[in-house]
Design an enzyme around this catalytic site. Sequence first.
Site, PDB file in Angstrom:
ATOM      1  N   LYS A 273     -11.995  -5.262  -9.062  1.00 31.91           N
ATOM      2  CA  LYS A 273     -11.928  -4.740  -7.702  1.00 31.91           C
ATOM      3  C   LYS A 273     -11.254  -3.378  -7.710  1.00 31.91           C
ATOM      4  O   LYS A 273     -10.170  -3.219  -8.275  1.00 31.91           O
ATOM      5  CB  LYS A 273     -11.154  -5.674  -6.774  1.00 31.91           C
ATOM      6  CG  LYS A 273     -11.188  -5.211  -5.306  1.00 31.91           C
ATOM      7  CD  LYS A 273     -10.309  -6.058  -4.420  1.00 31.91           C
ATOM      8  CE  LYS A 273      -8.846  -5.762  -4.657  1.00 31.91           C
ATOM      9  NZ  LYS A 273      -7.969  -6.496  -3.712  1.00 31.91           N
TER      10      LYS A 273
ATOM     11  N   ARG B 102      -8.008 -12.666   1.404  1.00 36.21           N
ATOM     12  CA  ARG B 102      -7.367 -13.433   0.330  1.00 36.21           C
ATOM     13  C   ARG B 102      -5.855 -13.271   0.393  1.00 36.21           C
ATOM     14  O   ARG B 102      -5.107 -14.174   0.023  1.00 36.21           O
ATOM     15  CB  ARG B 102      -7.944 -13.073  -1.031  1.00 36.21           C
ATOM     16  CG  ARG B 102      -7.860 -11.619  -1.482  1.00 36.21           C
ATOM     17  CD  ARG B 102      -6.547 -11.306  -2.148  1.00 36.21           C
ATOM     18  NE  ARG B 102      -6.640 -10.190  -3.061  1.00 36.21           N
ATOM     19  CZ  ARG B 102      -5.624  -9.387  -3.338  1.00 36.21           C
ATOM     20  NH1 ARG B 102      -4.466  -9.535  -2.719  1.00 36.21           N
ATOM     21  NH2 ARG B 102      -5.770  -8.414  -4.221  1.00 36.21           N
TER      22      ARG B 102
ATOM     23  N   GLN C  80      -3.162  -6.753   8.730  1.00 34.74           N
ATOM     24  CA  GLN C  80      -2.756  -7.866   7.869  1.00 34.74           C
ATOM     25  C   GLN C  80      -1.934  -8.888   8.640  1.00 34.74           C
ATOM     26  O   GLN C  80      -2.023 -10.096   8.375  1.00 34.74           O
ATOM     27  CB  GLN C  80      -1.982  -7.358   6.660  1.00 34.74           C
ATOM     28  CG  GLN C  80      -1.652  -8.438   5.633  1.00 34.74           C
ATOM     29  CD  GLN C  80      -2.865  -9.228   5.174  1.00 34.74           C
ATOM     30  OE1 GLN C  80      -2.876 -10.457   5.199  1.00 34.74           O
ATOM     31  NE2 GLN C  80      -3.918  -8.523   4.755  1.00 34.74           N
TER      32      GLN C  80
ATOM     33  N   ASP D  93       7.330  -4.162  15.262  1.00 33.48           N
ATOM     34  CA  ASP D  93       6.682  -3.108  14.496  1.00 33.48           C
ATOM     35  C   ASP D  93       7.368  -1.787  14.833  1.00 33.48           C
ATOM     36  O   ASP D  93       7.846  -1.591  15.967  1.00 33.48           O
ATOM     37  CB  ASP D  93       5.185  -3.026  14.839  1.00 33.48           C
ATOM     38  CG  ASP D  93       4.415  -2.157  13.855  1.00 33.48           C
ATOM     39  OD1 ASP D  93       3.790  -2.728  12.937  1.00 33.48           O
ATOM     40  OD2 ASP D  93       4.436  -0.918  13.994  1.00 33.48           O
TER      41      ASP D  93
ATOM     42  N   GLY E  99       4.089  -6.932   2.098  1.00 30.87           N
ATOM     43  CA  GLY E  99       3.860  -5.489   2.102  1.00 30.87           C
ATOM     44  C   GLY E  99       4.266  -4.745   0.854  1.00 30.87           C
ATOM     45  O   GLY E  99       3.721  -3.676   0.558  1.00 30.87           O
TER      46      GLY E  99
ATOM     47  N   LYS F 167       8.019   0.367  -2.848  1.00 33.03           N
ATOM     48  CA  LYS F 167       7.913  -0.284  -1.549  1.00 33.03           C
ATOM     49  C   LYS F 167       8.941  -1.409  -1.441  1.00 33.03           C
ATOM     50  O   LYS F 167       9.190  -2.133  -2.408  1.00 33.03           O
ATOM     51  CB  LYS F 167       6.507  -0.860  -1.342  1.00 33.03           C
ATOM     52  CG  LYS F 167       5.400   0.178  -1.249  1.00 33.03           C
ATOM     53  CD  LYS F 167       4.061  -0.496  -0.958  1.00 33.03           C
ATOM     54  CE  LYS F 167       2.936   0.497  -0.813  1.00 33.03           C
ATOM     55  NZ  LYS F 167       1.656  -0.172  -0.445  1.00 33.03           N
TER      56      LYS F 167
END
Length: 332
Positions: free
Chosen positions: A71, A115, A143, A164, A228, A234
């Site tokens: 992928k 997934r 997501q 958020d 995330g 991250k």
Amino acid sequence: METLLLNKDEVGSLIDLDLIQAAVEDGYRHFNSGEVVQPPFMALYVPNDPNHAGMDIKAGTDMGSGYMGLKASSGGYKNNPALGLPTGMNTVLLFDANTSALKCIMDGTWITGCRTGAAGAISTKYLARKDAKILGMIGAGNQARRQLRAVRRVRDIQEVYVWDAFPETLQKFVEEMTAETGLPIHACQTAEEAVRPADVLYTVTIGRMGPVVKREWIKPGTHICCIGADMPDKQEMHSDVFKGAKIVNDSIDLCIKNGETHHPVEEGIIKVEDIHAEIGEIILGKKPGRENDEEITIFDTVGMAIQDIMMAKMLFETATAKGMGTKYEFFK
């Protein structure tokens, strides 16, 4: 040799969240049964691009299903809309593991999102309290929507608290997902408001704002699903959240390098030996999942090729049975 081509709309028409969850769960079983060869993923970037434009390539072999898969996922191409293209694209190649024949080329947009949603739900199935009813969410993008849809298949979610960093994104999520689910969904002014009541907490931001979730906000018995953070730079949670928690990874090797788990390991807050299990070990019964209603459980996922392979297998076989897609031949 026939190869099947499936475009985005065709793949979208085949989406069944229950089948996806079953496929991903089988993939975890294969991974922890020694049937999967999964090399490190490759990251390709546009040098000095301020939007982090680039492409990740994940590939693997799964002898449990008899397929190899690859992928390629891109993102950060902010100028693409002016060219009539999305800012990121996904393409999946599915091969017969016994012959290397290319069986299918499909758009991977749905695969990546669904997934990942399935992964969160599977972790909740095995690690959250049985009576968990309140969902907290840090992040309100696409997501987050997938995670909410998926988690409702494994727990009787009665209420949602979501925060958020972008108020417009938050409001849109609350309006759309309230209409879709009928659940009371609360727009929180701070991240703390979304975390404190949660029985199950999902972190689903882009992970580049720095750590948001603090240890003192988390009540005993909470299950946390870290979505995330999938690169070393991250992070969504302060590293001390991991101290004393039951930590489960999709792949320990990947998570200590690229996931949320990377940070507490790097900072010396936990050792690799403190990681309880990989999720496939719990699914197979090799290690226990939740053992009491007070422990805090953490599932960290950076995503694995086996998830993509198993979902692509399911989509390819379903499309073939329905006579969908376009067939062509490389060799005649």
